[in-house]
Design an enzyme around this catalytic site. Structure first.
Site, PDB file in Angstrom:
ATOM      1  N   ASN A  91       0.816  -1.228   0.000  1.00 39.62           N
ATOM      2  CA  ASN A  91       0.000   0.000   0.000  1.00 39.62           C
ATOM      3  C   ASN A  91       0.849   1.277   0.000  1.00 39.62           C
ATOM      4  OD1 ASN A  91      -2.487   1.721   0.785  1.00 39.62           O
ATOM      5  ND2 ASN A  91      -1.047   2.062   2.475  1.00 39.62           N
ATOM      6  N   TYR A 156       4.055   9.205 -11.230  1.00 33.46           N
ATOM      7  CA  TYR A 156       3.077   8.438 -10.438  1.00 33.46           C
ATOM      8  C   TYR A 156       2.313   7.460 -11.339  1.00 33.46           C
ATOM      9  CZ  TYR A 156      -0.786   7.772  -7.065  1.00 33.46           C
ATOM     10  OH  TYR A 156      -1.721   7.249  -6.209  1.00 33.46           O
ATOM     11  N   LYS A 160       2.218   3.378 -11.084  1.00 31.79           N
ATOM     12  CA  LYS A 160       0.978   2.640 -10.837  1.00 31.79           C
ATOM     13  C   LYS A 160       0.619   1.718 -12.011  1.00 31.79           C
ATOM     14  CE  LYS A 160       0.233   4.307  -6.739  1.00 31.79           C
ATOM     15  NZ  LYS A 160       0.337   3.434  -5.567  1.00 31.79           N
ATOM     16  N   ILE A 189      -9.863   9.148  -3.010  1.00 33.57           N
ATOM     17  CA  ILE A 189     -10.261   8.679  -1.680  1.00 33.57           C
ATOM     18  C   ILE A 189      -9.872   9.758  -0.663  1.00 33.57           C
ATOM     19  CG2 ILE A 189      -9.996   6.814   0.022  1.00 33.57           C
ATOM     20  CD1 ILE A 189     -11.124   5.850  -2.733  1.00 33.57           C
TER      21      ILE A 189
HETATM   22  P1  NAP Z   1      -1.044   8.755   2.603  1.00 34.83           P
HETATM   23  O1  NAP Z   1      -2.217   9.179   3.420  1.00 34.83           O
HETATM   24  O2  NAP Z   1      -0.084   9.793   2.127  1.00 34.83           O
HETATM   25  O3  NAP Z   1      -0.242   7.621   3.425  1.00 34.83           O
HETATM   26  C1  NAP Z   1       0.877   7.019   2.838  1.00 34.83           C
HETATM   27  C2  NAP Z   1       1.373   5.887   3.717  1.00 34.83           C
HETATM   28  O4  NAP Z   1       2.509   5.304   3.042  1.00 34.83           O
HETATM   29  C3  NAP Z   1       1.862   6.371   5.064  1.00 34.83           C
HETATM   30  O5  NAP Z   1       1.592   5.381   6.035  1.00 34.83           O
HETATM   31  C4  NAP Z   1       3.372   6.512   4.841  1.00 34.83           C
HETATM   32  O6  NAP Z   1       4.183   6.350   6.000  1.00 34.83           O
HETATM   33  C5  NAP Z   1       3.618   5.337   3.925  1.00 34.83           C
HETATM   34  N1  NAP Z   1       4.863   5.451   3.176  1.00 34.83           N
HETATM   35  C6  NAP Z   1       5.218   6.387   2.267  1.00 34.83           C
HETATM   36  N2  NAP Z   1       6.462   6.132   1.815  1.00 34.83           N
HETATM   37  C7  NAP Z   1       6.890   5.013   2.446  1.00 34.83           C
HETATM   38  C8  NAP Z   1       8.076   4.236   2.416  1.00 34.83           C
HETATM   39  N3  NAP Z   1       9.106   4.564   1.627  1.00 34.83           N
HETATM   40  N4  NAP Z   1       8.159   3.147   3.211  1.00 34.83           N
HETATM   41  C9  NAP Z   1       7.136   2.797   4.014  1.00 34.83           C
HETATM   42  N5  NAP Z   1       6.000   3.484   4.108  1.00 34.83           N
HETATM   43  C10 NAP Z   1       5.875   4.586   3.323  1.00 34.83           C
HETATM   44  O7  NAP Z   1      -1.508   7.980   1.288  1.00 34.83           O
HETATM   45  P2  NAP Z   1      -2.925   7.311   0.936  1.00 34.83           P
HETATM   46  O8  NAP Z   1      -3.754   8.340   0.280  1.00 34.83           O
HETATM   47  O9  NAP Z   1      -3.462   6.573   2.099  1.00 34.83           O
HETATM   48  O10 NAP Z   1      -2.474   6.290  -0.215  1.00 34.83           O
HETATM   49  C11 NAP Z   1      -2.189   4.923   0.060  1.00 34.83           C
HETATM   50  C12 NAP Z   1      -1.971   4.214  -1.261  1.00 34.83           C
HETATM   51  O11 NAP Z   1      -3.141   4.338  -2.080  1.00 34.83           O
HETATM   52  C13 NAP Z   1      -0.820   4.805  -2.076  1.00 34.83           C
HETATM   53  O12 NAP Z   1      -0.134   3.778  -2.749  1.00 34.83           O
HETATM   54  C14 NAP Z   1      -1.535   5.712  -3.064  1.00 34.83           C
HETATM   55  O13 NAP Z   1      -0.779   5.917  -4.224  1.00 34.83           O
HETATM   56  C15 NAP Z   1      -2.792   4.910  -3.326  1.00 34.83           C
HETATM   57  N6  NAP Z   1      -3.905   5.717  -3.824  1.00 34.83           N
HETATM   58  C16 NAP Z   1      -4.459   6.714  -3.063  1.00 34.83           C
HETATM   59  C17 NAP Z   1      -5.514   7.462  -3.584  1.00 34.83           C
HETATM   60  C18 NAP Z   1      -6.184   8.557  -2.777  1.00 34.83           C
HETATM   61  O14 NAP Z   1      -7.089   9.221  -3.330  1.00 34.83           O
HETATM   62  N7  NAP Z   1      -5.835   8.786  -1.529  1.00 34.83           N
HETATM   63  C19 NAP Z   1      -6.004   7.202  -4.876  1.00 34.83           C
HETATM   64  C20 NAP Z   1      -5.411   6.181  -5.615  1.00 34.83           C
HETATM   65  C21 NAP Z   1      -4.369   5.435  -5.074  1.00 34.83           C
HETATM   66  P3  NAP Z   1       4.599   7.638   6.918  1.00 34.83           P
HETATM   67  O15 NAP Z   1       3.333   8.071   7.595  1.00 34.83           O
HETATM   68  O16 NAP Z   1       5.600   7.135   7.872  1.00 34.83           O
HETATM   69  O17 NAP Z   1       5.117   8.668   5.953  1.00 34.83           O
END
Ligand code: NAP
Length: 248
Positions: A91, A156, A160, A189
Site C-alpha cells: 500500500n 506516479y 501505478k 479517496i
Molecule cells: P497517505 O495518506 O499519504 O499515506 C501514505 C502511507 O505510506 C503512510 O503510512 C506513509 O508512512 C507510507 N509510506 C510512504 N512512503 C513510504 C516508504 N518509503 N516506506 C514505508 N512506508 C511509506 O496515502 P494514501 O492516500 O493513504 O495512499 C495509500 C496508497 O493508495 C498509495 O499507494 C496511493 O498511491 C494509493 N492511492 C491513493 C488514492 C487517494 O485518493 N488517496 C487514490 C489512488 C491510489 P509515513 O506516515 O511514515 O510517511
C-alpha cells in the site's frame, strides 16, 4: 462480510490514510496485522496501542519500503512474530507531482522506488513462506491514474501502471502455487493526499465523479477484506477499480 479471522497480514504504509484504515479494519475483524511506516512513528504506535487495548493483534515496524535490505529485515522480523504470512498488501505510496518539462530526476526516482520497486522488494520476500503454505494473497495498491494517466503525474502514473503489469505477471507465474495477486485502482479517496486540495479543486473533482462523492478509506477496506479472504479464492490477476464510476 468476508471472514479474515486468523489471517496473518503484512501491510506497508499503515500509519496514515488508506493503510491506517486497512490496519484498523482487518485487525478488528480478527486478522493478525503487521504494518509498516517510514516516519510517522507516533501515529503508528498509537494505532498499535489502541488496537491492542481493544484486544486485537497489530504491530508496527519502521521500514522503508523503497529499500530492498529493509524489506528483507522486515519480513524476517514479521515471520519471527507471526510464523507465516497469508496476505501481503503493498500500500505504501507517495506523489511528487510536476509537469514533465519541470520534473527532475529525483522526483521520478523517488516515486518509482517508493511506489513500484517497493512492490518487488516485498513480494520477493513473502513468496517462499507463501509457497510453503501453498496459499497466499498479494494485493497491490495501484490507482485509476495508472490505468488512464494524468497530466502532471507522469512519474506516479508510470509507477501505478507498472504495478498492474507486475500484478498480472505474478498472478500467471504463481497461480499454480495457489498464490493470488490482484491490484486495486482507487479513484479519489479522502486522505491526507486529497485533503491537500483546495475547495475549488475538490468541488471540480466531485462534479466529475458520477457518484458525486469522494471515496472513503472504509470503502477501500471492505474491498481489501474480500480480496484477503477465501471468498475471493478464484480471483487473481485482476485490477479492481474503486472510483465511483470515474473513468470507467
Ligand atoms: P497517505 O495518506 O499519504 O499515506 C501514505 C502511507 O505510506 C503512510 O503510512 C506513509 O508512512 C507510507 N509510506 C510512504 N512512503 C513510504 C516508504 N518509503 N516506506 C514505508 N512506508 C511509506 O496515502 P494514501 O492516500 O493513504 O495512499 C495509500 C496508497 O493508495 C498509495 O499507494 C496511493 O498511491 C494509493 N492511492 C491513493 C488514492 C487517494 O485518493 N488517496 C487514490 C489512488 C491510489 P509515513 O506516515 O511514515 O510517511
Amino acid at each position: 462480510m468476508s471472514s479474515i479471522e486468523g489471517k496473518r497480514i503484512l501491510i506497508t504504509g499503515g500509519s496514515r490514510g488508506i493503510g491506517e484504515a486497512l490496519v484498523r479494519t482487518l485487525a478488528a475483524h480478527g486478522a493478525k496485522v503487521a504494518f509498516t511506516y517510514r516516519s510517522s512513528a507516533t501515529n503508528a504506535e498509537k494505532i498499535q496501542s489502541e488496537l491492542e487495548a481493544a484486544g486485537h493483534w497489530a504491530k508496527a515496524y519502521q521500514s522503508d519500503a523503497a529499500k530492498y535490505e529493509d524489506a528483507e529485515k522486515l519480513v524476517t522480523a514479521v515471520l519471527e512474530d507471526l510464523e507465516s504470512l497469508d496476505v501481503l498488501i503493498n500500500n505504501a505510496g507517495i506523489t511528487k507531482d510536476n509537469l514533465m518539462l519541470r520534473m527532475d530526476e529525483s522526483q521520478w526516482d523517488q516515486v518509482i522506488e517508493t511506489n513500484l520497486k517497493s512492490v518487488f522488494n516485498l513480494t520477493k520476500q513473502v513468496l517462499k513462506p507463501m509457497m510453503r503454505n501453498r496459499a497466499g494473497s498479494i494485493i497491490n495498491m495501484s490507482s485509476v491514474v495508472g490505468v488512464f494517466g494524468n497530466a502532471g503525474q507522469a512519474n506516479y502514473a508510470a509507477s501505478k501502471a507498472g504495478i498492474i503489469g507486475f500484478t498480472k505477471s505474478i498472478a500467471k507465474e504463481l497461480g499454480s502455487r495457489n498464490i493470488r495477486c490482484n491490484a486495486i485502482a482507487p479513484g479519489f479517496i479522502e486522505t491526507d493526499m486529497t485533503d491537500a486540495m483546495s475547495d475549488k479543486a475538490r468541488d471540480t473533482i466531485v462534479s466529475n465523479i458520477p457518484m458525486k462523492r469522494l471515496g472513503t478509506t472504509d470503502d477501500v477496506a471492505k474491498l481489501v477484506m474480500f480480496l484477503s479472504s477465501d471468498d475471493s479464492s478464484y480471483i487473481s490477476g485482476q485490477v479492481v477499480s474503486i472510483c465511483g464510476a470515474l473513468n470507467c
